[in-house]
Write an enzyme that holds these catalytic residues in place. Structure first.
Site, mmCIF file in Angstrom:
data_model
loop_
_atom_site.group_PDB
_atom_site.id
_atom_site.type_symbol
_atom_site.label_atom_id
_atom_site.label_comp_id
_atom_site.label_asym_id
_atom_site.label_seq_id
_atom_site.Cartn_x
_atom_site.Cartn_y
_atom_site.Cartn_z
ATOM 1 N N LYS A 1 61.380 -33.747 25.627
ATOM 2 C CA LYS A 1 62.445 -32.828 26.037
ATOM 3 C C LYS A 1 62.238 -31.574 25.188
ATOM 4 C CE LYS A 1 67.414 -32.760 27.015
ATOM 5 N NZ LYS A 1 67.378 -32.187 28.352
HETATM 6 N N1 PMP Z 1 65.145 -34.024 33.620
HETATM 7 C C1 PMP Z 1 65.411 -32.896 32.941
HETATM 8 C C2 PMP Z 1 64.469 -31.752 33.041
HETATM 9 C C3 PMP Z 1 66.566 -32.806 32.148
HETATM 10 O O1 PMP Z 1 66.843 -31.678 31.477
HETATM 11 C C4 PMP Z 1 67.455 -33.895 32.104
HETATM 12 C C5 PMP Z 1 68.707 -33.800 31.274
HETATM 13 N N2 PMP Z 1 68.464 -34.151 29.946
HETATM 14 C C6 PMP Z 1 67.135 -35.054 32.829
HETATM 15 C C7 PMP Z 1 65.968 -35.078 33.581
HETATM 16 C C8 PMP Z 1 68.033 -36.270 32.778
HETATM 17 O O2 PMP Z 1 67.959 -36.847 31.506
HETATM 18 P P1 PMP Z 1 69.220 -37.625 30.883
HETATM 19 O O3 PMP Z 1 69.680 -38.561 31.914
HETATM 20 O O4 PMP Z 1 68.651 -38.306 29.696
HETATM 21 O O5 PMP Z 1 70.236 -36.598 30.544
#
Ligand code: PMP
Length: 282
Positions: free
Chosen positions: A143
């Site tokens: 991330k």
């Molecule tokens: N993909 C991206 C690009 C994101 O920014 C997010 C949000 N964090 C997600 C998927 C979903 O991840 P999560 O369920 O862990 O928030």
């Protein structure tokens, strides 16, 4: 910030930060429901893993970061909040070589705006001209702030054509994810979602797969094409901020309004985060 509780206006960094200049920055997004950070351990674990993928070692242990988040939430005094933990490199080097740069950690806590909670209308999804890079082009599973350059451009395009979000494909032309959430389709009562090989393995995505299995809904993880998304019975997005958001339209397709599987899973997810999730506070 770096182990101290500071007022937001004092949480500053140098414009020469390596993290700002060279995108050596990773982050997380955590929702706090009724004072409790949901899936805290999973988020902090992913933060440390993302940092490691960018060659950064957290200067705190993961339990220390968890504790810092919990105590900052209590200090801020918000019941419903969003925590945005960040890890980045400091300003000791101006070039491209990160050697010797310090690693910084901050856990800003923001009040969760009530307006977002109310906006649960189905998403008009745009097919982006941008694609997610192949795994050998970028640390795609991290991330990392750098990945959000693409997402922000895709979202900007989507807004310009009257949509709310964009679907990005991967380097093979298969469905990857939306700009800040993962994608699921429902087909003949079955849930289908792509394997997280070229994009973020969402924590909400994992929770939804578990909830579906508990509800007896079959889940298939496989590559999806654009046509399969367009032809699906239901489509929804999952993410910490979005929770479970129905997609109302994609390209020429408008989906039927009932969405029984989406509704069931959204209700189950709502229960889990708001009522019954176990306290992760030690
Ligand atoms: N993909 C991206 C690009 C994101 O920014 C997010 C949000 N964090 C997600 C998927 C979903 O991840 P999560 O369920 O862990 O928030």
């Amino acid at each position: 910030m770096d182990g101290l509780v500071v007022e937001p206006e004092r949480a500053q960094l140098s414009v020469l930060s390596f993290g700002l200049n060279n995108a050596a920055c990773v982050f997380e997004g955590i929702r706090v429901y009724q004072g409790r950070p949901f899936a805290l351990r999973e988020h902090v674990k992913r933060l440390a893993e993302s940092a490691e993928m960018l060659g950064m070692q957290l200067p705190f242990t993961t339990p220390e970061v968890e504790k810092a988040i919990e105590s900052t939430v209590i200090t801020a005094g918000f019941s419903d909040a969003y925590v945005r933990p960040l890890v980045w490199r400091g300003d000791e080097a101006i070039g491209i070589d990160p050697t010797g740069t310090s690693i910084h950690v901050a856990v800003p806590v923001l009040r969760w705006p009530a307006s977002i909670a109310k906006s649960n209308s189905p998403v008009r999804l745009h097919l982006s001209r941008w694609t997610r890079p192949a795994p050998n082009m970028a640390p795609v599973k991290a991330k990392a702030s750098a990945s959000y350059v693409i997402g922000a451009l895709a979202l900007d395009d989507a807004k310009r054509v009257g949509c709310d979000d964009a679907l990005l494909l991967d380097h093979n032309g298969d469905v990857a994810e939306a700009t800040g959430s993962n994608v699921f389709i429902v087909r003949n009562g079955q849930l289908e979602t792509p394997p997280p090989e070229t994009f973020l393995d969402g924590i909400t995505r994992r929770v939804v797969i578990r909830l579906a299995e508990e509800e007896g809904i079959p889940v298939v993880v496989r590559q999806l094409s654009v046509d399969e998304v367009a032809a699906a019975d239901e489509v929804f997005l999952t993410g910490t901020a979005a929770e479970i958001k129905p997609v109302g339209s994609f390209m020429q397709r408008t989906y039927a309004g009932e969405r029984p599987v989406t509704a069931l899973l959204a209700a189950a997810y709502g229960c889990l985060v708001r009522e019954s999730h176990p306290l992760e506070v030690k």
